[in-house]
Design a protein around this motif. Structure first.
Motif, PDB file in Angstrom:
ATOM      1  N   ASN A 110       0.916  -1.206   0.159  1.00 52.90           N
ATOM      2  CA  ASN A 110       0.074   0.017  -0.311  1.00 52.90           C
ATOM      3  C   ASN A 110       1.074   1.601  -0.322  1.00 52.90           C
ATOM      4  OD1 ASN A 110      -2.579  -1.631   0.541  1.00 52.90           O
ATOM      5  ND2 ASN A 110      -1.687  -2.446   2.700  1.00 52.90           N
ATOM      6  N   GLY A 111       0.456   2.353  -0.870  1.00 49.55           N
ATOM      7  CA  GLY A 111       1.038   3.461  -0.529  1.00 49.55           C
ATOM      8  C   GLY A 111       0.063   4.196   0.521  1.00 49.55           C
ATOM      9  N   PHE A 112       0.913   5.064   0.849  1.00 52.19           N
ATOM     10  CA  PHE A 112       0.293   5.781   2.250  1.00 52.19           C
ATOM     11  C   PHE A 112       1.012   7.400   2.309  1.00 52.19           C
ATOM     12  CE2 PHE A 112       3.593   3.094   4.076  1.00 52.19           C
ATOM     13  CZ  PHE A 112       4.179   3.948   4.581  1.00 52.19           C
ATOM     14  N   TRP A 113       0.501   7.821   3.276  1.00 52.59           N
ATOM     15  CA  TRP A 113       1.238   9.521   3.110  1.00 52.59           C
ATOM     16  C   TRP A 113       1.470   9.679   4.293  1.00 52.59           C
ATOM     17  CZ3 TRP A 113       1.692  12.864  -0.870  1.00 52.59           C
ATOM     18  CH2 TRP A 113       0.942  13.513  -1.761  1.00 52.59           C
ATOM     19  N   LEU A 114       2.943  10.381   4.651  1.00 54.43           N
ATOM     20  CA  LEU A 114       3.150  10.932   5.781  1.00 54.43           C
ATOM     21  C   LEU A 114       3.255  12.386   6.299  1.00 54.43           C
ATOM     22  CD1 LEU A 114       5.883   7.875   7.161  1.00 54.43           C
ATOM     23  CD2 LEU A 114       4.256   8.722   7.923  1.00 54.43           C
ATOM     24  N   PRO A 115       2.916  13.143   7.048  1.00 59.69           N
ATOM     25  CA  PRO A 115       3.167  14.087   7.701  1.00 59.69           C
ATOM     26  C   PRO A 115       4.511  14.423   8.498  1.00 59.69           C
ATOM     27  CG  PRO A 115       1.324  13.574   8.521  1.00 59.69           C
ATOM     28  CD  PRO A 115       2.081  12.732   7.881  1.00 59.69           C
ATOM     29  N   ILE A 116       5.585  15.097   7.900  1.00 56.24           N
ATOM     30  CA  ILE A 116       6.481  15.387   8.582  1.00 56.24           C
ATOM     31  C   ILE A 116       7.173  16.877   8.759  1.00 56.24           C
ATOM     32  CG2 ILE A 116       8.769  14.194   8.654  1.00 56.24           C
ATOM     33  CD1 ILE A 116       7.004  12.171   8.400  1.00 56.24           C
ATOM     34  N   PRO A 117       7.129  17.061   9.559  1.00 55.67           N
ATOM     35  CA  PRO A 117       7.068  18.327   9.892  1.00 55.67           C
ATOM     36  C   PRO A 117       9.071  19.107  10.229  1.00 55.67           C
ATOM     37  CG  PRO A 117       6.968  17.121  12.319  1.00 55.67           C
ATOM     38  CD  PRO A 117       7.430  16.153  11.096  1.00 55.67           C
ATOM     39  N   ASP A 118       9.725  18.017  10.053  1.00 50.39           N
ATOM     40  CA  ASP A 118      10.970  18.344   9.904  1.00 50.39           C
ATOM     41  C   ASP A 118      11.628  17.426   9.469  1.00 50.39           C
ATOM     42  OD1 ASP A 118      10.753  20.892  11.738  1.00 50.39           O
ATOM     43  OD2 ASP A 118      10.198  18.808  13.213  1.00 50.39           O
ATOM     44  N   SER A 119      13.267  17.898   8.081  1.00 48.67           N
ATOM     45  CA  SER A 119      13.893  16.863   8.142  1.00 48.67           C
ATOM     46  C   SER A 119      14.740  15.547   8.985  1.00 48.67           C
ATOM     47  CB  SER A 119      15.086  17.851   7.877  1.00 48.67           C
ATOM     48  OG  SER A 119      15.574  18.197   8.490  1.00 48.67           O
ATOM     49  N   TRP A 120      14.131  14.508   8.228  1.00 52.02           N
ATOM     50  CA  TRP A 120      14.109  13.278   9.316  1.00 52.02           C
ATOM     51  C   TRP A 120      15.250  11.897   8.498  1.00 52.02           C
ATOM     52  CZ3 TRP A 120      12.467   8.336   9.630  1.00 52.02           C
ATOM     53  CH2 TRP A 120      13.032   7.565  10.506  1.00 52.02           C
ATOM     54  N   PHE A 121      16.189  11.273   8.668  1.00 49.11           N
ATOM     55  CA  PHE A 121      15.830  10.199   8.811  1.00 49.11           C
ATOM     56  C   PHE A 121      16.328   8.750   8.812  1.00 49.11           C
ATOM     57  CE2 PHE A 121      20.206   7.749   7.143  1.00 49.11           C
ATOM     58  CZ  PHE A 121      19.877   7.133   5.975  1.00 49.11           C
ATOM     59  N   GLY A 122      15.907   7.803   8.733  1.00 50.66           N
ATOM     60  CA  GLY A 122      16.155   7.167   9.683  1.00 50.66           C
ATOM     61  C   GLY A 122      15.672   5.248   9.142  1.00 50.66           C
ATOM     62  N   ASP A 123      15.837   4.903   9.347  1.00 49.21           N
ATOM     63  CA  ASP A 123      16.325   2.911   9.342  1.00 49.21           C
ATOM     64  C   ASP A 123      15.071   2.126   9.472  1.00 49.21           C
ATOM     65  OD1 ASP A 123      17.638   1.239  11.375  1.00 49.21           O
ATOM     66  OD2 ASP A 123      18.329   2.772  11.345  1.00 49.21           O
ATOM     67  N   ILE A 124      14.830   0.918   8.797  1.00 52.80           N
ATOM     68  CA  ILE A 124      13.819   0.044   8.904  1.00 52.80           C
ATOM     69  C   ILE A 124      14.049  -0.885   8.367  1.00 52.80           C
ATOM     70  CG2 ILE A 124      11.392  -0.739   8.999  1.00 52.80           C
ATOM     71  CD1 ILE A 124      11.244   1.822   7.904  1.00 52.80           C
ATOM     72  N   ALA A 125      13.828  -1.915   9.775  1.00 57.25           N
ATOM     73  CA  ALA A 125      14.666  -3.799   9.178  1.00 57.25           C
ATOM     74  C   ALA A 125      13.640  -4.674   9.297  1.00 57.25           C
ATOM     75  CB  ALA A 125      15.359  -4.239  10.680  1.00 57.25           C
ATOM     76  N   GLY A 126      13.408  -5.801   8.754  1.00 61.09           N
ATOM     77  CA  GLY A 126      12.726  -6.386   8.379  1.00 61.09           C
ATOM     78  C   GLY A 126      12.792  -7.440   7.305  1.00 61.09           C
ATOM     79  N   TYR A 127      11.482  -7.934   6.085  1.00 62.05           N
ATOM     80  CA  TYR A 127      11.857  -9.485   5.520  1.00 62.05           C
ATOM     81  C   TYR A 127      11.350  -8.692   4.379  1.00 62.05           C
ATOM     82  CZ  TYR A 127      13.446 -11.970   9.772  1.00 62.05           C
ATOM     83  OH  TYR A 127      14.027 -12.046  10.237  1.00 62.05           O
ATOM     84  N   GLY A 128      12.390  -8.553   3.176  1.00 65.18           N
ATOM     85  CA  GLY A 128      12.440  -8.101   2.419  1.00 65.18           C
ATOM     86  C   GLY A 128      10.830  -8.304   1.329  1.00 65.18           C
ATOM     87  N   VAL A 129      10.317  -7.373   0.586  1.00 63.94           N
ATOM     88  CA  VAL A 129       8.998  -7.434  -0.374  1.00 63.94           C
ATOM     89  C   VAL A 129       9.101  -7.985  -1.197  1.00 63.94           C
ATOM     90  CG1 VAL A 129       6.519  -7.162  -1.074  1.00 63.94           C
ATOM     91  CG2 VAL A 129       7.412  -7.070   1.171  1.00 63.94           C
ATOM     92  N   TYR A 130       9.330  -9.063  -2.129  1.00 57.88           N
ATOM     93  CA  TYR A 130       9.906  -8.871  -3.624  1.00 57.88           C
ATOM     94  C   TYR A 130       8.672  -9.159  -5.056  1.00 57.88           C
ATOM     95  CZ  TYR A 130      14.517  -9.677  -2.032  1.00 57.88           C
ATOM     96  OH  TYR A 130      15.486  -9.555  -1.006  1.00 57.88           O
ATOM     97  N   GLU A 131       7.316  -9.066  -4.222  1.00 61.93           N
ATOM     98  CA  GLU A 131       7.010  -8.963  -5.405  1.00 61.93           C
ATOM     99  C   GLU A 131       5.294  -8.884  -4.370  1.00 61.93           C
ATOM    100  OE1 GLU A 131       4.276 -11.884  -7.111  1.00 61.93           O
ATOM    101  OE2 GLU A 131       5.154 -13.175  -5.413  1.00 61.93           O
ATOM    102  N   TYR A 132       3.863  -8.408  -5.331  1.00 63.88           N
ATOM    103  CA  TYR A 132       2.774  -8.574  -4.247  1.00 63.88           C
ATOM    104  C   TYR A 132       2.008  -8.170  -5.328  1.00 63.88           C
ATOM    105  CZ  TYR A 132       2.254  -3.615  -4.484  1.00 63.88           C
ATOM    106  OH  TYR A 132       2.225  -2.314  -4.942  1.00 63.88           O
ATOM    107  N   SER A 133       0.290  -8.858  -4.974  1.00 61.90           N
ATOM    108  CA  SER A 133      -0.386  -9.164  -6.218  1.00 61.90           C
ATOM    109  C   SER A 133      -1.730  -8.107  -5.109  1.00 61.90           C
ATOM    110  CB  SER A 133      -1.311 -10.115  -6.635  1.00 61.90           C
ATOM    111  OG  SER A 133      -0.407 -11.097  -6.994  1.00 61.90           O
ATOM    112  N   ILE A 134      -2.080  -6.828  -5.812  1.00 58.57           N
ATOM    113  CA  ILE A 134      -3.388  -6.584  -5.270  1.00 58.57           C
ATOM    114  C   ILE A 134      -5.065  -6.594  -6.567  1.00 58.57           C
ATOM    115  CG2 ILE A 134      -2.887  -4.901  -6.315  1.00 58.57           C
ATOM    116  CD1 ILE A 134      -3.250  -2.998  -3.519  1.00 58.57           C
TER     117      ILE A 134
END
Length: 239
Positions: A110-134
């Protein structure tokens, strides 16, 4: 498959964390044995572990902006407060049935909108998504996400074929404008124009055209633009 063996010795320990040189989304096989002054035991049965992938997100606009985002992996925790801690109200905005709604959790595809009030850089860990159907249950504009690798969207992998208009649209937070693209890039969110009930696959093998007989007719582009607009909906408004 290349197999690299690594021996690690630990004295008086019952656990071990391997955190050196592991590649994300890679499978590692481990076996252990115990030893003392009397000698060594046999090796244990092999245990397989998949190392997580780390994805980095950069929100560069210093005075804040809307960002169209997607997840390219299954995170360990899908709460906005954990993934994007600077998002206003720890909320994202998704598109449902022709309008925006707020959510505190997000998932891949899914695409989604994020309202970010200031510049920010960060990382997320998890298991990769290589394909999907919708599945799209009606015509209209819909938000989708990317996968680990860029995907060519010149000829969308849809069923029935021709159900989705190209190009897709993403959003530039600097200019605050949409831009057209024929590539579904990782971490970005995208708008797609859907002419009829259909399935769409991102990153996988071509879909079988199993829905063609059930839904032989589709809305024309002219009728679509008259009903839903020639450009995607604007970003959400926060009261």
């Amino acid at each position: 498959t290349d197999i690299t063996q690594k021996a690690v010795e630990r004295y008086g320990e019952t656990s071990y964390t391997d955190q050196y040189g592991l590649l994300g989304d890679s499978t590692y096989v481990y076996a252990v044995k115990a030893y003392n002054s009397s000698g060594n035991t046999d090796y244990s049965n092999n245990g397989q572990v998949i190392a997580p992938r780390v994805s980095y997100y950069d929100f560069p606009v210093s005075d804040g902006a809307w960002y169209m985002v997607s997840l390219l992996l299954h995170p360990f925790n899908n709460n906005i407060s954990e993934l994007f801690p600077t998002a206003l109200g720890s909320n994202a905005f998704v598109w449902n049935d022709g309008s925006y709604s707020q959510t505190t959790t997000v998932d891949p595809q899914n695409g989604f909108w994020l309202p970010i009030p200031d510049s920010w850089f960060g990382d997320i860990a998890g298991y990769g998504v290589y394909e999907y159907s919708i599945h799209f249950g009606q015509p209209g504009w819909f938000m989708i996400g990317g996968v680990v690798e860029p995907v060519d969207f010149t000829d969308p992998n849809d069923s029935p074929d021709g159900s989705i208009i190209t190009p897709a649209y993403s959003y530039d937070p600097y200019s605050k404008n949409y831009y057209a693209t024929n590539t579904i890039d990782p971490k970005q969110g995208f708008w797609v124009a859907v002419l009829q009930v259909c399935d769409l696959n991102i990153g996988g093998e071509p879909l079988q055209q199993t829905m063609q007989k059930t839904f032989p007719k589709k809305m024309s582009k002219k009728a679509f633009f008259a009903n839903y607009g020639e450009v995607p909906p604007l970003p959400p408004k926060i009261n």
